[in-house]
Enzyme design. Structure first.
Site, PDB file in Angstrom:
ATOM      1  N   SER A  35       0.831  -1.212   0.000  1.00 38.77           N
ATOM      2  CA  SER A  35       0.000   0.000   0.000  1.00 38.77           C
ATOM      3  C   SER A  35       0.857   1.251   0.000  1.00 38.77           C
ATOM      4  O   SER A  35       1.685   1.441   0.901  1.00 38.77           O
ATOM      5  CB  SER A  35      -0.900   0.040   1.244  1.00 38.77           C
ATOM      6  OG  SER A  35      -1.875  -0.957   1.182  1.00 38.77           O
ATOM      7  N   HIS A  66      -3.221   1.045  -4.792  1.00 36.89           N
ATOM      8  CA  HIS A  66      -2.704  -0.102  -5.552  1.00 36.89           C
ATOM      9  C   HIS A  66      -3.101   0.072  -7.023  1.00 36.89           C
ATOM     10  O   HIS A  66      -4.273  -0.017  -7.375  1.00 36.89           O
ATOM     11  CB  HIS A  66      -3.294  -1.412  -5.020  1.00 36.89           C
ATOM     12  CG  HIS A  66      -2.763  -1.809  -3.681  1.00 36.89           C
ATOM     13  ND1 HIS A  66      -1.695  -2.669  -3.531  1.00 36.89           N
ATOM     14  CD2 HIS A  66      -3.137  -1.467  -2.428  1.00 36.89           C
ATOM     15  CE1 HIS A  66      -1.442  -2.843  -2.242  1.00 36.89           C
ATOM     16  NE2 HIS A  66      -2.303  -2.117  -1.545  1.00 36.89           N
ATOM     17  N   HIS A  88      -5.668  -8.758  -1.596  1.00 31.17           N
ATOM     18  CA  HIS A  88      -5.842  -9.066  -0.177  1.00 31.17           C
ATOM     19  C   HIS A  88      -7.077  -9.946   0.001  1.00 31.17           C
ATOM     20  O   HIS A  88      -8.023  -9.862  -0.791  1.00 31.17           O
ATOM     21  CB  HIS A  88      -6.054  -7.781   0.633  1.00 31.17           C
ATOM     22  CG  HIS A  88      -5.024  -6.725   0.400  1.00 31.17           C
ATOM     23  ND1 HIS A  88      -5.028  -5.921  -0.713  1.00 31.17           N
ATOM     24  CD2 HIS A  88      -3.958  -6.338   1.142  1.00 31.17           C
ATOM     25  CE1 HIS A  88      -4.004  -5.078  -0.651  1.00 31.17           C
ATOM     26  NE2 HIS A  88      -3.334  -5.315   0.461  1.00 31.17           N
ATOM     27  N   TYR A  90      -9.403  -9.521   2.050  1.00 36.20           N
ATOM     28  CA  TYR A  90     -10.613  -8.720   2.294  1.00 36.20           C
ATOM     29  C   TYR A  90     -11.257  -8.193   1.017  1.00 36.20           C
ATOM     30  O   TYR A  90     -12.369  -7.674   1.044  1.00 36.20           O
ATOM     31  CB  TYR A  90     -10.331  -7.566   3.278  1.00 36.20           C
ATOM     32  CG  TYR A  90      -9.273  -6.576   2.832  1.00 36.20           C
ATOM     33  CD1 TYR A  90      -9.528  -5.633   1.846  1.00 36.20           C
ATOM     34  CD2 TYR A  90      -8.010  -6.573   3.421  1.00 36.20           C
ATOM     35  CE1 TYR A  90      -8.558  -4.720   1.442  1.00 36.20           C
ATOM     36  CE2 TYR A  90      -7.029  -5.680   3.034  1.00 36.20           C
ATOM     37  CZ  TYR A  90      -7.312  -4.754   2.045  1.00 36.20           C
ATOM     38  OH  TYR A  90      -6.352  -3.864   1.657  1.00 36.20           O
ATOM     39  N   GLU A  91     -10.549  -8.329  -0.119  1.00 38.92           N
ATOM     40  CA  GLU A  91     -11.167  -7.890  -1.364  1.00 38.92           C
ATOM     41  C   GLU A  91     -12.208  -8.897  -1.861  1.00 38.92           C
ATOM     42  O   GLU A  91     -12.952  -8.612  -2.797  1.00 38.92           O
ATOM     43  CB  GLU A  91     -10.085  -7.654  -2.431  1.00 38.92           C
ATOM     44  CG  GLU A  91      -9.217  -6.451  -2.092  1.00 38.92           C
ATOM     45  CD  GLU A  91      -8.038  -6.290  -3.046  1.00 38.92           C
ATOM     46  OE1 GLU A  91      -8.243  -5.715  -4.122  1.00 38.92           O
ATOM     47  OE2 GLU A  91      -6.925  -6.749  -2.718  1.00 38.92           O
ATOM     48  N   ALA A 118       2.610  -2.223   4.022  1.00 41.20           N
ATOM     49  CA  ALA A 118       2.380  -1.221   5.063  1.00 41.20           C
ATOM     50  C   ALA A 118       1.834  -1.957   6.272  1.00 41.20           C
ATOM     51  O   ALA A 118       1.012  -2.861   6.111  1.00 41.20           O
ATOM     52  CB  ALA A 118       1.369  -0.200   4.567  1.00 41.20           C
ATOM     53  N   MET A 221      -2.437  -6.970   6.719  1.00 41.40           N
ATOM     54  CA  MET A 221      -3.452  -7.821   6.084  1.00 41.40           C
ATOM     55  C   MET A 221      -2.933  -8.464   4.798  1.00 41.40           C
ATOM     56  O   MET A 221      -3.717  -8.772   3.899  1.00 41.40           O
ATOM     57  CB  MET A 221      -4.705  -6.979   5.781  1.00 41.40           C
ATOM     58  CG  MET A 221      -5.223  -6.168   6.958  1.00 41.40           C
ATOM     59  SD  MET A 221      -6.488  -4.990   6.465  1.00 41.40           S
ATOM     60  CE  MET A 221      -6.642  -3.979   7.961  1.00 41.40           C
ATOM     61  N   SER A 222      -1.616  -8.651   4.706  1.00 41.00           N
ATOM     62  CA  SER A 222      -1.085  -9.147   3.421  1.00 41.00           C
ATOM     63  C   SER A 222       0.170  -9.999   3.600  1.00 41.00           C
ATOM     64  O   SER A 222       0.505 -10.415   4.711  1.00 41.00           O
ATOM     65  CB  SER A 222      -0.760  -7.957   2.518  1.00 41.00           C
ATOM     66  OG  SER A 222       0.394  -7.277   2.974  1.00 41.00           O
ATOM     67  N   ASN A 245       1.787   3.279  10.882  1.00 40.20           N
ATOM     68  CA  ASN A 245       0.992   3.772  12.015  1.00 40.20           C
ATOM     69  C   ASN A 245       1.326   2.925  13.225  1.00 40.20           C
ATOM     70  O   ASN A 245       1.837   1.824  13.074  1.00 40.20           O
ATOM     71  CB  ASN A 245      -0.512   3.674  11.684  1.00 40.20           C
ATOM     72  CG  ASN A 245      -0.933   2.258  11.288  1.00 40.20           C
ATOM     73  OD1 ASN A 245      -0.579   1.767  10.214  1.00 40.20           O
ATOM     74  ND2 ASN A 245      -1.647   1.607  12.161  1.00 40.20           N
ATOM     75  N   HIS A 259      -6.602   4.563   6.619  1.00 38.86           N
ATOM     76  CA  HIS A 259      -5.840   4.242   5.407  1.00 38.86           C
ATOM     77  C   HIS A 259      -5.095   5.462   4.871  1.00 38.86           C
ATOM     78  O   HIS A 259      -4.017   5.327   4.289  1.00 38.86           O
ATOM     79  CB  HIS A 259      -6.786   3.654   4.350  1.00 38.86           C
ATOM     80  CG  HIS A 259      -6.093   3.036   3.170  1.00 38.86           C
ATOM     81  ND1 HIS A 259      -5.119   2.076   3.298  1.00 38.86           N
ATOM     82  CD2 HIS A 259      -6.231   3.243   1.835  1.00 38.86           C
ATOM     83  CE1 HIS A 259      -4.685   1.713   2.090  1.00 38.86           C
ATOM     84  NE2 HIS A 259      -5.346   2.417   1.185  1.00 38.86           N
TER      85      HIS A 259
HETATM   86  N1  NOS Z   1      -2.011  -1.834   7.192  1.00 39.86           N
HETATM   87  C1  NOS Z   1      -2.522  -2.340   8.324  1.00 39.86           C
HETATM   88  N2  NOS Z   1      -3.241  -3.460   8.557  1.00 39.86           N
HETATM   89  C2  NOS Z   1      -3.612  -3.724   9.807  1.00 39.86           C
HETATM   90  N3  NOS Z   1      -3.334  -2.912  10.861  1.00 39.86           N
HETATM   91  C3  NOS Z   1      -2.630  -1.769  10.722  1.00 39.86           C
HETATM   92  O1  NOS Z   1      -2.414  -1.039  11.696  1.00 39.86           O
HETATM   93  C4  NOS Z   1      -2.187  -1.463   9.375  1.00 39.86           C
HETATM   94  N4  NOS Z   1      -1.481  -0.447   8.853  1.00 39.86           N
HETATM   95  C5  NOS Z   1      -1.386  -0.688   7.527  1.00 39.86           C
HETATM   96  C6  NOS Z   1      -4.725  -0.617   5.287  1.00 39.86           C
HETATM   97  O2  NOS Z   1      -4.346   0.700   5.359  1.00 39.86           O
HETATM   98  C7  NOS Z   1      -3.762  -1.440   4.454  1.00 39.86           C
HETATM   99  O3  NOS Z   1      -2.431  -1.281   4.951  1.00 39.86           O
HETATM  100  C8  NOS Z   1      -2.062  -2.372   5.798  1.00 39.86           C
HETATM  101  C9  NOS Z   1      -3.092  -3.482   5.530  1.00 39.86           C
HETATM  102  O4  NOS Z   1      -2.418  -4.615   4.999  1.00 39.86           O
HETATM  103  C10 NOS Z   1      -4.095  -2.907   4.536  1.00 39.86           C
HETATM  104  O5  NOS Z   1      -3.968  -3.491   3.246  1.00 39.86           O
END
Ligand code: NOS
Length: 287
Positions: A35, A66, A88, A90-91, A118, A221-222, A245, A259
């Protein structure tokens, strides 16, 4: 509309053949851009771009940040294919579908996979903008029986029970440390454990505390599903998380994961991350 082979290996082979006949590059290195980290693909020379929507059997990117295309070219002289946009769970695609590109790359001749993502920082020493070398993972969906290798094993790809204790190549991790030291990046370089969840909701405070206690340094998530499929097929894997973050662990905190913040952190650190990866690729020894 297209005549899609039923067998996954045949499907991947058809896609690999189609790609090889539509590009001059025969890649040995595959790169997956996380991301907000698609800029890596812009570094390739003699670029040739193919949209996912034009590739037989490929899923489409649905997530902001993406681009949704394969970029072929050379990076520091090495033939590469870059996924500018990953898939992902979740898609809504099946877990087999989101990892199909790994098998296609393998059949095209890719030997080394480099993934970026990310992620949220769980480790209290991590700051936003830190780059974490993934040394191991915790596959939460796997605990629930969600694996890209579920179903009859296809021996043409790999064994039924692949080892995962060596999933993240030790030499490549060492190379990353060496290159980061040379580039004076060591002060924001970390090495840790990545935990994958299904998403798309971000974690609750209780979930972050739980994952932290379980030994995870970052959450996202990846990547993990891709690594499992790539390792099953015998490709070397190296993966980096950009800490975009900090996971919220405290009930008094007013912070909220979002996001936009993730994409912004990517913009801040992208250039250095690209430099790290491209310098590593320059040093890759390919057999
Ligand atoms: N992503 C995150 N996924 C889970 N928890 C987080 O704190 C986090 N930070 C970034 C969402 O912004 C996308 O960025 C990743 C995840 O894989 C998601 O695809």
């Amino acid at each position: 509309k297209r005549n899609v082979p039923h067998d996954i290996h045949d499907q991947c082979q058809a896609t690999a053949d189609w790609l090889l006949s539509n590009t001059q590059v025969q890649p040995t290195v595959g790169i997956v851009c996380g991301s907000g980290l698609g800029g890596l693909a812009e570094m390739l020379k003699d670029r040739q771009v193919i949209k996912y929507s034009d590739i037989p059997n490929f899923p489409q990117s649905t997530v902001h940040g993406h681009a949704g295309q394969l970029v072929f070219g050379t990076l520091k002289g090495k033939p590469c294919v870059c996924m500018q946009g990953r898939f992902h769970l979740y898609e809504g695609y099946s877990i087999q579908k989101i990892t199909l590109p790994m098998r296609v790359f393998k059949l095209m001749g890719v030997e080394t996979m480099i993934m970026t993502n990310a992620a949220g920082g769980l480790n209290q020493d991590y700051k936003v903008g830190d780059v974490m070398i993934i040394k191991d993972h915790i596959n939460m969906p796997g605990f629930a029986g969600v694996s890209p290798l579920t179903g009859p094993n296809d021996d043409r790809f790999g064994v039924r029970f692949p080892c995962m204790s060596d999933a993240y190549d030790r030499e490549l991790r060492q190379l990353a440390h060496d290159v980061a030291a040379e580039l004076s990046y060591s002060d924001f370089l970390q090495e840790g454990v990545y935990c994958v969840l299904g998403g798309p909701s971000f974690e609750t405070i209780a979930e972050c505390r739980l994952l932290h206690k379980l030994g995870a340094d970052a959450v996202g998530m990846s990547t993990v599903h891709e690594v499992i499929v790539a390792r099953h097929a015998g490709m070397r894997c190296f993966a980096l998380s950009l800490i975009t973050n900090r996971a919220v662990m405290d009930y008094d905190s007013q912070e909220k994961a979002n996001h936009e913040e993730v994409l912004e952190a990517g913009r801040q650190r992208a250039e250095q991350l690209e430099k790290l990866v491209s310098t590593m690729v320059a040093r890759l020894e390919l057999n």
